[in-house]
Structure formats: C-alpha cells, structure tokens
Design an enzyme around this catalytic site. Sequence first.
Site, PDB file in Angstrom:
ATOM      1  N   HIS A 182       6.334 -31.755 -26.046  1.00 49.14           N
ATOM      2  CA  HIS A 182       6.133 -32.600 -24.872  1.00 49.14           C
ATOM      3  C   HIS A 182       4.883 -32.182 -24.109  1.00 49.14           C
ATOM      4  CE1 HIS A 182       9.963 -34.627 -25.401  1.00 49.14           C
ATOM      5  NE2 HIS A 182      10.519 -33.435 -25.610  1.00 49.14           N
ATOM      6  N   LYS A 231       2.883  -2.393  -7.400  1.00 50.88           N
ATOM      7  CA  LYS A 231       4.266  -2.294  -7.866  1.00 50.88           C
ATOM      8  C   LYS A 231       5.261  -2.942  -6.919  1.00 50.88           C
ATOM      9  CE  LYS A 231       7.387  -0.820 -10.735  1.00 50.88           C
ATOM     10  NZ  LYS A 231       7.486  -1.460 -12.053  1.00 50.88           N
ATOM     11  N   ARG A 253       1.224   1.760  -6.059  1.00 48.98           N
ATOM     12  CA  ARG A 253       1.475   0.779  -4.997  1.00 48.98           C
ATOM     13  C   ARG A 253       0.197   0.091  -4.531  1.00 48.98           C
ATOM     14  NH1 ARG A 253       6.646   1.648  -2.414  1.00 48.98           N
ATOM     15  NH2 ARG A 253       5.878   0.328  -0.726  1.00 48.98           N
ATOM     16  N   TRP A 302      -3.812  -1.725  -1.312  1.00 52.59           N
ATOM     17  CA  TRP A 302      -3.847  -2.984  -2.043  1.00 52.59           C
ATOM     18  C   TRP A 302      -4.321  -4.024  -1.041  1.00 52.59           C
ATOM     19  CZ3 TRP A 302      -1.641  -7.878  -1.786  1.00 52.59           C
ATOM     20  CH2 TRP A 302      -1.737  -8.655  -2.943  1.00 52.59           C
ATOM     21  N   GLU A 332      -0.100  -9.676 -17.387  1.00 55.37           N
ATOM     22  CA  GLU A 332      -0.211  -8.614 -16.395  1.00 55.37           C
ATOM     23  C   GLU A 332      -1.145  -7.494 -16.832  1.00 55.37           C
ATOM     24  OE1 GLU A 332       3.912  -8.253 -13.899  1.00 55.37           O
ATOM     25  OE2 GLU A 332       4.014  -7.728 -16.028  1.00 55.37           O
ATOM     26  N   CYS A 379       0.839  -1.194   0.000  1.00 51.74           N
ATOM     27  CA  CYS A 379       0.000   0.000   0.000  1.00 51.74           C
ATOM     28  C   CYS A 379       0.876   1.245   0.000  1.00 51.74           C
ATOM     29  CB  CYS A 379      -0.906  -0.005   1.225  1.00 51.74           C
ATOM     30  SG  CYS A 379      -1.835  -1.549   1.414  1.00 51.74           S
ATOM     31  N   LYS A 427       4.236 -10.230 -19.365  1.00 50.78           N
ATOM     32  CA  LYS A 427       3.776  -8.878 -19.687  1.00 50.78           C
ATOM     33  C   LYS A 427       2.352  -8.896 -20.223  1.00 50.78           C
ATOM     34  CE  LYS A 427       6.872  -6.586 -18.108  1.00 50.78           C
ATOM     35  NZ  LYS A 427       6.764  -7.620 -17.098  1.00 50.78           N
ATOM     36  N   ASN A 473       0.806  -0.387   6.109  1.00 52.54           N
ATOM     37  CA  ASN A 473       1.236  -1.222   4.992  1.00 52.54           C
ATOM     38  C   ASN A 473       1.884  -2.457   5.589  1.00 52.54           C
ATOM     39  OD1 ASN A 473       2.104  -2.290   2.583  1.00 52.54           O
ATOM     40  ND2 ASN A 473       3.737  -0.811   2.254  1.00 52.54           N
ATOM     41  N   GLY A 474       1.423  -3.643   5.204  1.00 57.02           N
ATOM     42  CA  GLY A 474       1.982  -4.874   5.742  1.00 57.02           C
ATOM     43  C   GLY A 474       0.890  -5.823   6.186  1.00 57.02           C
ATOM     44  N   GLU A 497       9.119 -13.861 -19.999  1.00 57.51           N
ATOM     45  CA  GLU A 497       8.863 -12.449 -19.687  1.00 57.51           C
ATOM     46  C   GLU A 497       7.817 -11.857 -20.618  1.00 57.51           C
ATOM     47  OE1 GLU A 497       9.172  -8.541 -18.104  1.00 57.51           O
ATOM     48  OE2 GLU A 497       9.413 -10.571 -17.324  1.00 57.51           O
TER      49      GLU A 497
END
Length: 614
Positions: A510, A609, A27, A75, A494, A2, A491, A101-102, A487
């Site tokens: 396979h 983030k 955030r 968040w 996300e 957050c 992207k 935050n946490g 990657e």
Amino acid sequence: MCGIVGYIGFRDAYPILIKGLHRLEYRGYDSAGVALLNTDKELSVYKAKGRVNDLEEYVKDKDISGTIGIAHTRWATHGEPSNANAHPHYSQTESIALIHNGIIENYAVLKAELLKKGYKFQSSTDTEVLVQFIEYVQNLNNCDLFSAVQIALNQVVGAYAIAIVEKGNPDQIIAARKSSPLVIGIGEGEFFLGSDASPIIEYTNKVIYLNDEEIALIKRNDEPKVFTISNVETTHEIKELELNLSELERGGFPHYMLKEIYEQPQTLKNCMSGRVNVEGTNITLSGIIDYKDKFINARRIIIIACGTSWHAGLIGEYLFEEFCRIPVEVEYASEFRYRNPVIYEDDVVIAISQSGETADSLAAIELARKAGAFVYGVCNVIGSSIPRNTDSGSYTHCGHEIGVASTKAFTAQVTVLTMMALAIAKEKNTIEESRYLDLIKELQNIPAKIEKILEHDDKIKQLSKIFTYAQNFIYLGRGYSYPIALEGALKLKEISYIHAEGYPAAEMKHGPIALIDNEMPIVAIGTNNNIYDKVVSNIQEIKARKGRVIAIINEGDEDIKKMADHYIEIPATEECLDPLLSCIPLQLLAYHIAVNKNRDVDMPRNLAKSVTVE
C-alpha cells in the site's frame, strides 16, 4: 536531559566532579563545565564545547582547587552547543554560578525585563536568564541566596533541576527541582548531587530524592535541609541505592551497548526473579495483587510511552488483548497529553519509561490521575519520578542502562508486560490453566535461547559489512513481530544514522513497495507463527522486485532460507514471546553497522538517554 553533579566535603572537588560528568555523559554531550570555590573563596567557572575530555584538556593549566563545586554536561535546548552556552552560567557580577537541567518556559519575559534594567547576557540560554534573575531578586530584596532562589522560583514557569554556588560562601550548595530529577548523596562529612545515582554510588549508597518544587540547602558539616518554594520545611527518608558500581563499567566490552545486549539473558532472569516461582507454575506481581480489582474490572487499558518504550507498549497491547480480553490503546505520551483524551475512572493507564523521568509521560500521568484513572508504572529506576507519581507498578530490574539506544531495558519492559498479562488473565479466568503453565515454562526458557542467539554474533558482524553503506532500510513484521520491525528500524536510525522505516508486512504493497529495488535492504521477520504463510508471500513480493532480503527465521526453516539473500536463525518459541528473541539479532545488526561506520555507538548525535524536557 543534561547531567548535574555536585560536591561539598573534605576532598578535592574537581576529580569527583569530572568522574561524575563522565558517568553522566550519556545524558548529554554537547558541552561540559565546572564551577569551583577555592580556599580564598574565589569562584571560578571553566567550560568547553564538546565532550568531558575537552573540558579536562581546557582546565589543565587552571586553578582547580577547592572542596566545593558543581558541574554539568549539556544536551542543548536553548542555544546551539558552544562555549558561551555551556553551563555553569555566571550571574552579572560573577558572584553566583548555576547549572540547570530543564526548560524555563517564561525565560523570554524575564529576559526582557532584565534587559530593561541594564542586565547583559553572554549566552542565548534560558539558564543564564535564571541565574541573572536570581541575582536581581537577591539585590532587590537584600536577602540571602537561599531566599532569593525561593522567591525567584515562585515566578519561574517550566521544568528545572538546578544547583547553585556563591562567591564568598564556600560552605553551601543550593539545589532545587521541578519535573527534572535530582538526588542528594549523604556521605560521612560530605554530600553529593546528581541527576541520577551514577556519580554518587562510588562514595555512598544513602540518598535523598528531592520532590517537585523543593529546595535543598546543603551546608558543610550539617544535615541537608529541604523546603518547598513556599518555605515549608519537609522531611525525607534516606533511601539506600541498589545500583552496583560494576554496572557503570564496560567490563571489557568496547561499548556499553554491546555489553548491555549481552547482559540480557541475566537481566531477564533478574526481571523474573521472585515473580515466577521456582516450579514455574505461578506468576506473582505485588502491584497486580494489591489492585487486582482495578484490572479485573478495567473498561480498557491505555498504555502511554515514548520511543522504544512505546514499541514495548505495542507488544503489551497484543498481550493484554489476547490473554486478558481487555481493549487496549497505545498512545504516544507527547500526543496524549495535548489532545483532550477521553479517560474514564475505570480505565487503567500503564506508563512505561526506562528512566522514570520522561517529561511527556509524567505529564500524561498527571492528566490521567486528574481524570480519576488508576495509573500503573513500568520503570527501571528505583526512586524515580514515575514510581513516585503512580498508584502502583513494577520495576524491570534490568540494571543501569548507559547506552543511549535502549536494549536490555526494552526486553525487560516486554518481560514485565508479559508477566502482567498472564497474571491478570489468571485472575480473570481468561486463560486455560494448561496454556498458562506452558507460557510460564517457556518464559523461563527465554534467557537460554537469547544466549544461543548471541553465539551467532560473529555471523551478524560479517553480515553487517555488506550493508554498512546502505542509504535506507525497510523492516517488515506481522502480528507480534510488527512492533519489533519498528524497534529494529529505530535502533538502526539511532546509532548508524541510516534512514530506516518499520512497517506491517501486509502494508508494504500500500505504498512502501514503490521503494524496493536491488539497492534496498529489507529486514523481514519471518518466524513461525499463525500468519507465517502470509509473511512468506510478502517476501516473495519483495523478491519479485529484486529487493535484498535479510530474514529473521526459526532454526530449520528451509522455505524462507531459500528465498532470502541472507538469514539469521533464532530458536523457536511461543508466538507471544517471539519479540524477546527476534529483537536480539536486530540490536546486533544495528550495533555492528554503526561500528563499521565509526559512529559513537553509546552517545549518538543529538540524542540523550533521559528525556526530561518536552
């Protein structure tokens, strides 16, 4: 994860807090809120589900006066996004307001005890439990708020960055941290708080970084005083921020992500500046030089990271094994810390993190240090927790990255790992001088080659329209290109919310080949390397099953161009440097598809983030 911002001084607090929340919204953006103390010493809390704009709309007819306040953008961890679960949270008497935050891990035990004592709760958050518990401690011990916070935090298990204000006390903010970042900005007759420096830099470049289990008493017209939760006063050196305000603006781009993609030629120059000499004949990394014996004599290298940084670590594995001849293991930090790993004292552990605050990586670092390993950090944020908890390291110097989906931080991490591998190889004499010089020269050419790729943005934008409504994607690569396939898929997931998977191209037969039909887009990275022919064969296997191939190829490659349904050309480079180029069109493809789908590119759903919780 957050965002926290606070202010005490001579200005109106609310405009500073709201601007700070907008800066910190990357955030967390489930809900937002503000607590203000007005001139009558009354404490008001306003909060709203949604974005910071929703909070601004809500307070239009409210009293937002006062020169002290705290604010938060969330968040969600405990409790769904809602008005009730938004921060700040009141204590039972509404005399204390707290933002957090946490995660408080023992909140359920504390809540059960408070319920027995008649406390009532308005939310389902662990944060409300904390503020209620602090008020209970204050009443039980008949002490001031600062003492109550100290006593309470000694009984709290978990991670926290908190800021607290109290009704009737308009001259102080109390702040504390453990395993979650918190910065105090020092102005002229005013003080600021932030989860990071972004809400502070407009007003001052002087900051104090709180350490774990420290509490700050920030009083109007007085210097901040910092104590441990055991009540031992500590001293802190005031640091100067290197962040520029321009880094926090979009600069004419529609999204931060696109701006950060386009910044990569310059950010990689910044990353190499002062490390690759002007003549292009040597790489100097002070973090390597000062501890070169650790690397020369390393039994193995263990790379720990999460998400995009883990993909950079996979590329690092190829680099260190090829050039340094040191065995490498790449670990998810979240798994590494819980599986009782074997760590030797002559191991080198490299922790990679954009924010420098990734909770799982910090826990893995602690584990490695207890085992006696040498720990090296690769990080972007100066003064963050990872640089302060590692033995040595290198900053990536790519500038503030605001887009939640990492772009320029990734290429900067790969650049740092490349320079590390070459510097260590030179010290170990595991690379020929001519090869060493050729690679340095080509590394210096990478920014200009990225600029050439960016010139094809319009073509990639048009290509994205064809695949906007695809339901699934497969990304394929081999060798150094395999991590880029991972990657590229990440992207797309996300920011567009399209399901995508990355695979080593040879592994397609396979299992994943069963997914291929004429509706399945396959992105194949087919740049020219020592297994080029194998990649060509893999593409032929796809075409035989009517798969739709988007190929990333080198300029002038006519063979794959004939087979692929669509292609994007990039300049040729050394195989080990190819990830720095091949990732660029994949970043742009994901971006444009997401824009076509009207997604919130910079703040995609459910993500934040800086992942400061487990």
